[in-house]
Structure formats: C-alpha cells, structure tokens
Design an enzyme around this catalytic site. Structure first.
Site, mmCIF file in Angstrom:
data_model
loop_
_atom_site.group_PDB
_atom_site.id
_atom_site.type_symbol
_atom_site.label_atom_id
_atom_site.label_comp_id
_atom_site.label_asym_id
_atom_site.label_seq_id
_atom_site.Cartn_x
_atom_site.Cartn_y
_atom_site.Cartn_z
ATOM 1 C CB THR A 290 -1.686 -3.393 -52.460
ATOM 2 O OG1 THR A 290 -0.283 -3.591 -52.285
ATOM 3 C CG2 THR A 290 -2.027 -3.475 -53.933
ATOM 4 C CB SER B 250 -25.972 6.317 -8.936
ATOM 5 O OG SER B 250 -26.639 5.136 -8.528
ATOM 6 C CB SER B 251 -29.632 3.978 -12.508
ATOM 7 O OG SER B 251 -29.088 2.756 -12.010
#
Length: 464
Positions: free
Chosen positions: A98, A310-311
């Site tokens: 509604t 990957s870091s």
C-alpha cells in the site's frame, strides 16, 4: 510546510514535496534499512497508473481533463528522474505494498496538479480509480520481473556461447575424470565444457517457460479479485492497455481471486532463479578446484589473473571471479527461502508479504545478470588448459586399468592396480611381467580411441 490529513490524523509535509501523507508515514514507520523500493517496480507501477487512467477515460469514469493530466504526469515521471526526491518508500514495509501504491498515487496527483495548474486530481479518487493496491502492486511486480528477465536470459546465452567455444577449443585435450574427488576414467576438456553448456541451456529453457506464468495478472480485480468499483469496460480493456504501454504480452488471469491471494507463481519463478544460481555455483566450484595450485593443487586450468590475492604472500592469485559468483548464488538461495516463507505466510484473500517477494526476486535477477556478466568476461572467456599436466596425469593414472577389466576381469585388474600403487610403477610393467597380455593388445586398450569411448550425446536443443 503544508498540513495533510488521513484516517490516522494530521501531518506536516514539505511544501515542495511531490509525495504526501501516506508516503511520509511509511518513511517514518519502516526505518529498516536505507534500501528503497526497486526503481523498476516504481516505473512499472507508473505504467499501471497510466493504463488505468486511459482506460477509465474510455469507460467514462474519468473526465478528459483529469485523465490527460494523469497521463502527462506519468509520462513526465517515466522520462525524468524523480527517484531521489519523490519515490522514497523503504523496500521493507508492512501493508502489502500500500505504501508503494500510495507513494505513486500521491506523486502522480501532485505533479498532475502542478503541471495543469489546478488542484482537482486526487490520489485516491482519480489516480487510484477502479484500482486497489492488491491488484496494481502484484501486476506492477510481474511487469518489473518480465522487464528484467530478457537481460538475464541474454547473459545466460553469452555464457552458453563462450562454453561452446571452449568445448571446441579443448575438444582434443585429454584429462583425467574425477568422481567423488577421486581419479576416474579419462575424458576431455571438450566433453567437460560441452556438458556445462548443456547445463545452462536447460536454465535458459526454464527461464523462457517462466514468462508464461508471470504474464497472467490480476489487474481489474481490485481488493480481493471480485472487481468491486471497477466497471466491465475497464476490466475488459485495462490489461490490453498496459500491454500496449509496456510492450509486454500480458493476459488477465482466469481467476482474479486466485491471482490476488496466492503467490505460488513467484515461488516457482524463484525456484528457476535458484536453480540457475546453484548451477553457476557448482560450475564455479569446479573452476576453483581445477585451477587450484598452481604448484600444490590440481592446476589443470589457468584462470585469468584479475587481482593480487594476498597482502602478505607475493605473487599469489586467487580465483576471485568464481568466488564472487559463489557468493551471489548463496544470496539467491537465501532470498529464495525468504520468498518461500513469504508466499506460505499469506492468509485468506491476500498475501501481505509481496513487498519482500518482489524485492528478493528483482534482486536475484539483477545479481544473476551481473554475476554471469563478470563470469563470462573476466573468467571463462580467458580460461586456458595446462595440457602438459593433464597428459601426465592420464599417463600415470592406475585408473586406466579400468579398460583392462573386459579382458582380465575385475579381480585380476584390482590386484594389478594395488601392486602398481604399492610398487609405484606403471600398470604396463606389471601386465607384461606377469604375462597377462601381449604388449600390442595392452597398447590398443590404452589408446585414446578406446579410452575416450565416444557416446552419441544428443545436445540439448533450445530456441534462442
């Protein structure tokens, strides 16, 4: 500020706001998230309102000036971006839609009055004439789903096309098959990719079949499907008018009461999307497994390197595209469960949970479209096969002894396999040393033409 009134009371609304009191209450009542109703659903609802105004004018229920003002306002909203300022109802909401219906009614009415220089168009009496949330909202939802469906299908076709090309490219690349992650009889990567293509061709067909059920709408049924306050002329013509506006072949449901209260069509469609998601995820799992390594894994496939993985580990590359597709699939499956529960949770003449159903279905279509796009463009199109590893694995595998069972029998062949594994030698050495068969016979059994016994696989045909 301006004061607006409803059955609950009064509320101050910003003077220049196109929405009204019903919309403002929804924003206040449903602070669940920052997510708004899907723009495609809003667009479809505006199209429903345009069709209703035109049909109400034809039936004589709506005078020409009001009908024209509503249609002009609808066209303006369809051609200009009012999303941020006008359509502000939250995606998660009570009320069976509604709030969405009234948000659209209010915006159309206020814009119609603004453009025509009068204050005669009323959101309920005119814009919502011969309608209810209960027939406009599900109709707009189905239109939105049908609008997005061809985009999903187009992406599935792209995936099928690239898989067919990879099947041709790798048609002669022999690899070791695997069942339950254990070595199995040889096959080719051509066979593998051709099987994946067949899988997604079935998905395409399921999507195509779903169009038919979604095309039946309950517009004209008003509150519970009985059509109260909608005259015969309106009921006979409004769906055709909406079809003309949307360019989607819609049909009036055979039983408007049924179409108003039951949501099994959405559960079925969600199941089709879930099946596609499951197939995409299984395919992505295979890609991740087959590309694992590159030194301590299977490493038969090389996926395109898309970003550093990957870091801390230099040079590490992860299968990020299959991973994101997996996550999309998990979300689609979760959304499907919510859709299932929402459909089951409806009571009597109406399902109050259609806002969640449409939110999740539209999200699933969008997510799947985007997931397949990145899968095709950033992964599958650039897949390479490490043919040297594949060939070495086939040549070293004791599973090739399977081809000996018709000659030596299962028990003797099992003994040969165990001895080869224990002594870490080739099965050929044991066969010849034990005088179990002649070398020429062994070589014939181990030939590619015999190992890759070609079965006439009928391709899954479908019409694009």
């Amino acid at each position: 500020m301006r004061i607006e009134r409803d059955c609950v009371g009064e509320l101050e609304i910003k003077e220049d706001a196109l929405f009204g009191i019903n919309t403002a209450r929804a924003v206040h009542n449903f602070p669940i998230s920052n997510e708004l109703v899907n723009p495609l659903l809003i667009t479809s609802m505006i199209e429903v309102k345009k069709a209703a105004a035109m049909t109400n004018h034809i039936s004589g229920a709506l005078e020409g000036a009001k009908a024209k003002a509503i249609v002009v306002a609808c066209d303006t909203l369809l051609n200009e971006d009012y999303r941020q300022d006008a359509f502000v109802v939250p995606a998660f909401q009570g009320g069976a839609g509604t709030s969405v219906n009234m948000n659209v009614n209010e915006v159309i009415a206020n814009l119609a009055n603004k453009q025509s220089g009068s204050q005669k168009v009323h959101p309920n009496d005119d814009v919502n004439l011969a309608q209810s949330t209960n027939d406009t909202f599900p109709t707009a939802g189905k239109v939105a789903l049908l609008k997005m469906l061809p985009k999903v299908q187009a992406k599935v076709l792209d995936l099928i096309d690239v898989l067919d090309k990879k099947a041709e490219e790798f048609s002669d690349v022999i690899k070791l098959g695997r069942t339950q992650l254990q070595d199995a009889v040889p096959t080719t990567f051509g066979n593998s990719f051709r099987a994946y293509a067949s899988l997604f061709k079935r998905d395409y067909q399921r999507l195509e079949s779903a169009k038919e059920d979604l095309s039946f709408v309950n517009l004209g049924g008003t509150a519970i499907g009985t059509g109260l306050n909608a005259d015969d002329i309106y009921q006979r013509n409004v769906v055709d008018k909406l079809s003309s506006i949307t360019r989607i072949p819609l049909k009036s449901a055979e039983n408007l009461i049924d179409a108003t209260q039951n949501c099994d069509v959405f559960v079925e469609f969600s199941g089709v999307l879930k099946t596609l998601a499951v197939n995409l995820s299984k395919f992505s799992n295979d890609l991740r497994l087959l590309s694992s390594g590159p030194q301590a894994g299977i490493a038969e496939l090389r996926l395109p390197a898309k970003q550093a993985g990957s870091s801390i580990m230099p040079g590490k590359i992860n299968p990020v595209i299959p991973e994101v597709v997996n996550q999309v699939a998990f979300q689609v499956v979760g959304n499907d469960l919510a859709i299932t529960m929402a459909a089951e949770g409806g009571q009597l003449e109406l399902n109050a949970f259609e806002p969640l159903i449409f939110r999740n279905l539209l999200q699933n279509e969008s997510y799947l479209e985007n997931a397949i796009t990145t899968l095709v463009e950033n992964c599958v199109a650039g897949i390479e096969v490490n043919q040297e590893i594949c060939r070495d694995e086939v040549e070293r595998s004791v599973v090739l002894a399977t081809a000996l069972t018709p000659v030596l029998g299962y028990q003797v062949t099992t003994k040969v396999v165990k001895q080869a594994l224990k002594e870490k030698c080739a099965i050929k050495e044991i066969i010849l040393s034990e005088n179990l068969m002649e070398e020429t016979e062994f070589d014939n059994l181990m030939s590619s033409s015999n190992l890759l016994h070609k079965v006439k696989n009928k391709d899954y045909s479908f019409a694009k």
